[in-house]
Scaffold this motif. Structure first.
Motif, PDB file in Angstrom:
ATOM      1  N   PHE A 132       0.843  -1.192   0.000  1.00  0.00           N
ATOM      2  CA  PHE A 132       0.000   0.000   0.000  1.00  0.00           C
ATOM      3  C   PHE A 132       0.882   1.247   0.000  1.00  0.00           C
ATOM      4  O   PHE A 132       1.808   1.356   0.809  1.00  0.00           O
ATOM      5  CB  PHE A 132      -0.921   0.007   1.220  1.00  0.00           C
ATOM      6  N   ALA A 167       1.546   4.387   3.226  1.00  0.00           N
ATOM      7  CA  ALA A 167       1.039   3.776   4.451  1.00  0.00           C
ATOM      8  C   ALA A 167       2.209   3.346   5.323  1.00  0.00           C
ATOM      9  O   ALA A 167       3.298   3.078   4.838  1.00  0.00           O
ATOM     10  CB  ALA A 167       0.162   2.574   4.123  1.00  0.00           C
ATOM     11  N   HIS A 201      -3.537  -2.188   6.914  1.00  0.00           N
ATOM     12  CA  HIS A 201      -4.932  -2.640   6.940  1.00  0.00           C
ATOM     13  C   HIS A 201      -5.809  -1.696   7.766  1.00  0.00           C
ATOM     14  O   HIS A 201      -7.016  -1.663   7.606  1.00  0.00           O
ATOM     15  CB  HIS A 201      -5.020  -4.068   7.482  1.00  0.00           C
ATOM     16  N   GLN A 255      -5.255   1.674   7.688  1.00  0.00           N
ATOM     17  CA  GLN A 255      -5.390   2.861   6.850  1.00  0.00           C
ATOM     18  C   GLN A 255      -6.246   2.584   5.614  1.00  0.00           C
ATOM     19  O   GLN A 255      -6.932   3.479   5.125  1.00  0.00           O
ATOM     20  CB  GLN A 255      -4.009   3.353   6.415  1.00  0.00           C
ATOM     21  N   TYR A 256      -6.159   1.388   5.102  1.00  0.00           N
ATOM     22  CA  TYR A 256      -6.884   0.996   3.887  1.00  0.00           C
ATOM     23  C   TYR A 256      -7.740  -0.221   4.194  1.00  0.00           C
ATOM     24  O   TYR A 256      -7.518  -1.304   3.661  1.00  0.00           O
ATOM     25  CB  TYR A 256      -5.893   0.679   2.762  1.00  0.00           C
ATOM     26  N   GLN A 257      -8.709  -0.044   5.046  1.00  0.00           N
ATOM     27  CA  GLN A 257      -9.499  -1.172   5.534  1.00  0.00           C
ATOM     28  C   GLN A 257     -10.261  -1.891   4.426  1.00  0.00           C
ATOM     29  O   GLN A 257     -10.247  -3.118   4.346  1.00  0.00           O
ATOM     30  CB  GLN A 257     -10.472  -0.699   6.611  1.00  0.00           C
ATOM     31  N   ALA A 282      -9.775  -1.810   1.082  1.00  0.00           N
ATOM     32  CA  ALA A 282      -8.861  -2.411   0.106  1.00  0.00           C
ATOM     33  C   ALA A 282      -8.206  -3.666   0.682  1.00  0.00           C
ATOM     34  O   ALA A 282      -8.090  -4.681  -0.010  1.00  0.00           O
ATOM     35  CB  ALA A 282      -7.801  -1.409  -0.322  1.00  0.00           C
TER      36      ALA A 282
END
Length: 67
Positions: free
Chosen positions: A42, A45, A50, A52-54, A56
């Motif tokens: 990512f 990040a 996970h 920050q980009y839950q 995705a």
């Protein structure tokens, strides 16, 4: 390391390009030795992408586990 080279177990790594705990470069080096490793990096990040980009991350996990 030999056990990793011989494994048939699929491995998913969700990483980040700004993770100072588990540097992404180390995972790319490990990828050459672990044929079943799937890397997802990512951008922008840190440790725990996970969080920050839950959405995705959840989609990558779902796709990986359904394959």
């Amino acid at each position: 390391m030999n056990a990793l080279k011989a494994t048939t177990i699929l491995v998913l790594h969700l990483g980040a390009d700004h993770d100072i705990v588990f540097l992404v470069d180390n995972w790319y080096a490990l990828r050459r030795k672990l044929p079943t490793l799937t890397l997802v990096s990512f951008a922008s990040a840190g440790h725990g992408p996970h969080m920050q980009y839950q959405v995705a991350a959840a989609r990558h996990i779902a796709a990986f586990t359904s394959a």
